[in-house]
Design a protein around this motif. Structure first.
Motif, short mmCIF file in Angstrom:
data_model
loop_
_atom_site.label_atom_id
_atom_site.label_comp_id
_atom_site.label_asym_id
_atom_site.label_seq_id
_atom_site.Cartn_x
_atom_site.Cartn_y
_atom_site.Cartn_z
N HIS A 137 0.92 13.48 1.51
CA HIS A 137 -0.30 12.79 1.84
C HIS A 137 0.06 11.16 2.10
CE1 HIS A 137 -4.55 12.29 2.16
NE2 HIS A 137 -4.65 11.40 1.00
N PRO A 138 0.93 10.34 1.37
CA PRO A 138 1.29 8.87 1.64
C PRO A 138 1.72 8.66 3.07
CG PRO A 138 2.07 9.44 -0.51
CD PRO A 138 1.56 10.88 0.03
N TYR A 139 2.70 9.64 3.50
CA TYR A 139 3.12 9.56 4.74
C TYR A 139 2.32 9.87 5.86
CZ TYR A 139 6.30 10.86 8.98
OH TYR A 139 6.78 11.04 10.09
N GLU A 180 1.19 7.06 -6.33
CA GLU A 180 0.10 7.86 -6.96
C GLU A 180 0.22 9.39 -6.34
OE1 GLU A 180 -4.88 8.14 -5.58
OE2 GLU A 180 -3.55 6.62 -4.69
N LEU A 205 0.88 4.23 -2.52
CA LEU A 205 0.55 5.63 -2.47
C LEU A 205 1.70 6.42 -3.15
CD1 LEU A 205 -0.86 5.30 1.20
CD2 LEU A 205 -2.09 6.08 -1.03
N ARG A 206 2.84 6.19 -2.85
CA ARG A 206 4.02 6.86 -3.45
C ARG A 206 3.88 6.99 -4.79
NH1 ARG A 206 7.65 9.61 -0.58
NH2 ARG A 206 9.19 9.04 -1.87
N TRP A 232 0.96 -1.45 0.09
CA TRP A 232 0.06 -0.08 -0.01
C TRP A 232 0.89 1.23 -0.05
CZ3 TRP A 232 -2.19 2.99 4.46
CH2 TRP A 232 -3.21 3.97 4.22
N GLU A 233 2.08 1.32 0.73
CA GLU A 233 2.81 2.50 0.98
C GLU A 233 3.51 2.64 -0.63
OE1 GLU A 233 5.29 3.07 4.49
OE2 GLU A 233 4.80 1.07 4.73
#
Length: 612
Positions: A94-96, A88, A85-86, A81-82
């Motif tokens: 936002h991912p962090y 995207e 997100l990175r 998922w991380e």
């Protein structure tokens, strides 16, 4: 009030979504989060959605995903998922933020005694796979842009004061429109001042179509362009125009904010924005402001002294109603917003704007937020023109915080000194170093300081080579001649016989090199001979020096300017000084190079390093 909700039945991993949602409710209540913990809710939704999509690619059913089970390895899902997100949000925090929120929910469940797998518990206590990206500090506005913004803001202030003075004059001649009629601008202004003007009243009292209104009223309406988005000006536009004739609008107040931030290096935009009339006290020497910095949790009072007015020549033109220093600007700002405080019930904000209010259909006051659509700082900049009528060319981003940094830089240029001096009394040194010192102007000033210090060292450490003309060469071994040149008799004899020829120049003593201190033979000849105090040049060596100069010029075309300056710049300057002393001999030396086909002998490294 904001309402947030999650329905676990919307996800195939409904048990996992329910468990995380329960922790979301607990952490929001425990921490008293005012916005309902929107980041935690977003993390739960996004992670549940990703689990539904990712686990089937592993051949697993997302129904089995849960915090207290081991059917699905949630640690692997979190790492995947991380990564997603990175991809995207590659340049966003936002991912962090989302991953930190998810790990906090899992760790809270584990700390409260809830069942969580040991591997998942260890992952919740570990940091995120990616660090939060550090934003690049905002740069200040260049000096030319600072002056352009200042001049545009001053023109805006003058225009606002002129418009309000005209409206005040019309207001003085107006009467109650219920007695004097609704088709007179002064009467409409009188009604606006009395709070009687609304769109409903104007629809009732004026013709239904603006084209049938009196010309003086139609002239108040803004120009209408058929761009498919804007509506034809009507009663709402008239209400807004009447308000602008009496009071300052939000876009007018941008100019005051620009000028104040440029003149107050110790005031942040939020401190200035939060000022009220009661926080301002005028004294004989200036103005005293009580400012609140909410982030630092402190209140302080600052005195801004009045600046002496510049001398005005006879016949010089000055358009304005006051001074341009901080006390003068605050007086002018209070003057343009005074009528709004008198006419409307409102809090005494310094930046008080009057505008059309949809809920009442009339005029109302609000504290200028400078964040509404088409009323931001960038919109103000794009609406301004320079002296030639062209739009202002201001570098992006159009962030008002850059004005504060610009004021800080101007202060740094004026005061100089150490970081303690530049930080002033409103910053820690580390804050100044991290947020203000990286600016372009600070880098330029630091570079100049380094160059000055280096030049000071070079001028004292490096001596010029000694140039001996042809007439002095036969007499070189005479004690008087050798002593005048700083040579011993043995050195003069060795130089005269060519025993100390280093390729480009002669050398007083190769074992006394300023470039090493171990008493061994010089290891940088002939590369650094032109910058050595031991160098002795005969005019017969000018052909070699001309070939070296040609080589340096070829390197100028092959190397980036900073690299060329570092490697060859000082030697080029030293050669130019030698050539200036014997300019009349250079044509013959140049001809000698051509006639004899001479070739310059340089170390292999100096030829191959840059000419591959």
């Amino acid at each position: 009030m904001r309402q947030h909700s999650i329905n676990p039945a919307d996800y195939r991993c409904s048990v996992l979504a329910a468990q995380l949602a329960d922790e979301w409710v607990k952490i929001t209540r425990a921490l008293g989060i005012g916005d309902g913990g929107a980041n935690y809710g977003s993390a739960v939704r996004k992670f549940a959605t990703f689990t539904d999509e990712y686990t089937p690619t592993l051949g697993l059913d997302p129904v089995g995903a849960r915090l207290d089970g081991d059917e699905i390895d949630l640690v692997e899902v979190i790492y995947a998922w991380e990564e997603a997100l990175r991809r995207e949000f590659p340049q966003s925090k936002h991912p962090y933020t989302l991953v930190k929120a998810l790990l906090a929910l899992i760790e809270q469940r584990a700390s409260a005694g809830g069942r969580v797998g040991e591997k998942l518990k260890a992952r919740a206590q570990a940091p995120t796979a990616f660090r939060a990206p550090r934003g690049k500090p905002l740069d200040e506005f260049p000096n030319a842009e600072r002056i352009a913004l200042r001049d545009a803001a001053r023109n805006q202030v003058r225009a606002t004061e002129t418009r309000l003075a005209h409206g005040k004059g019309l207001l003085a001649t107006g009467v109650d429109p219920r007695d004097g009629g609704w088709r007179s601008v002064p009467n409409l202004l009188w009604a606006a001042r009395a709070g009687m003007i609304t769109s409903k009243v104007l629809k009732r009292e004026l013709p239904s179509e603006p084209k049938w209104w009196p010309l003086e009223i139609r002239d108040l309406l803004p120009a209408w362009t058929d761009d498919g988005r804007s509506r034809r000006p009507g009663v709402r536009a008239l209400v807004r125009a009447l308000g602008r004739m009496l009071c300052a609008a939000e876009m007018d107040l941008h100019a005051f904010r620009v000028l104040l931030l440029l003149g107050m290096s110790d005031t942040t935009p939020e401190e200035l924005h939060d000022l009220k009339a009661g926080d301002i006290e005028f004294t004989d020497g200036g103005v005293r402001l009580v400012q609140q910095k909410l982030r630092a949790g402190r209140i302080r009072a600052d005195l801004h002294p009045e600046q002496p007015a510049p001398p005005v020549e006879a016949g010089a033109y000055f358009a304005g109603a006051g001074a341009w220093d901080v006390p003068g600007l605050l007086r002018r700002l209070l003057a343009v917003t005074n009528l709004a405080r008198e006419a409307f019930a409102c809090e005494p904000w310094l930046f008080l704007a009057v505008d059309y209010r949809k809920e009442t259909g009339g005029l109302g006051t609000l504290c200028a937020e400078f964040t509404h659509d088409k009323r931001r700082f960038t919109h103000w900049i794009t609406s301004q023109r320079d002296s030639s009528g062209s739009p202002l060319a201001i570098s992006e981003p159009h962030d008002v915080r850059r004005l504060r940094k610009t004021a800080k830089v101007v202060r740094a240029v004026a005061l100089g000194g150490s970081l303690t001096d530049l930080a002033g009394d409103d910053h820690h040194i580390e804050i100044y170093r991290g947020h203000y010192a990286p600016g372009t102007t600070s880098h330029v000033l630091a570079g100049r300081a380094i160059n000055r210090s280096q030049q000071w060292v070079f001028e004292r450490v490096t001596d010029k080579p000694v140039l001996i003309d042809a007439a002095a060469v036969p007499r070189l071994e005479e004690p008087e001649v050798a002593q005048s040149l700083g040579l011993s008799s043995a050195q003069a004899k060795a130089i005269g016989t060519g025993d100390l020829d280093m390729g480009l120049t002669h050398c007083r003593d190769p074992y006394d090199s300023p470039h090493r201190s171990d008493g061994k033979v010089c290891h940088v000849a002939p590369a650094m001979c032109m910058l050595c105090r031991n160098a002795v040049i005969f005019t017969s060596q000018l052909p070699r020096l001309l070939m070296l100069s040609d080589h340096i010029e070829r390197m100028r075309a092959a190397l980036p300017p900073p690299q060329w300056q570092a490697v060859w710049g000082r030697q080029a300057a030293a050669l130019n000084e030698v050539f200036a002393e014997c300019a009349d001999l250079l044509p013959a030396a140049r001809q000698q190079v051509t006639d004899l086909g001479l070739r310059l002998d340089l170390p292999l490294g100096q030829r191959t390093e840059f000419g591959r």
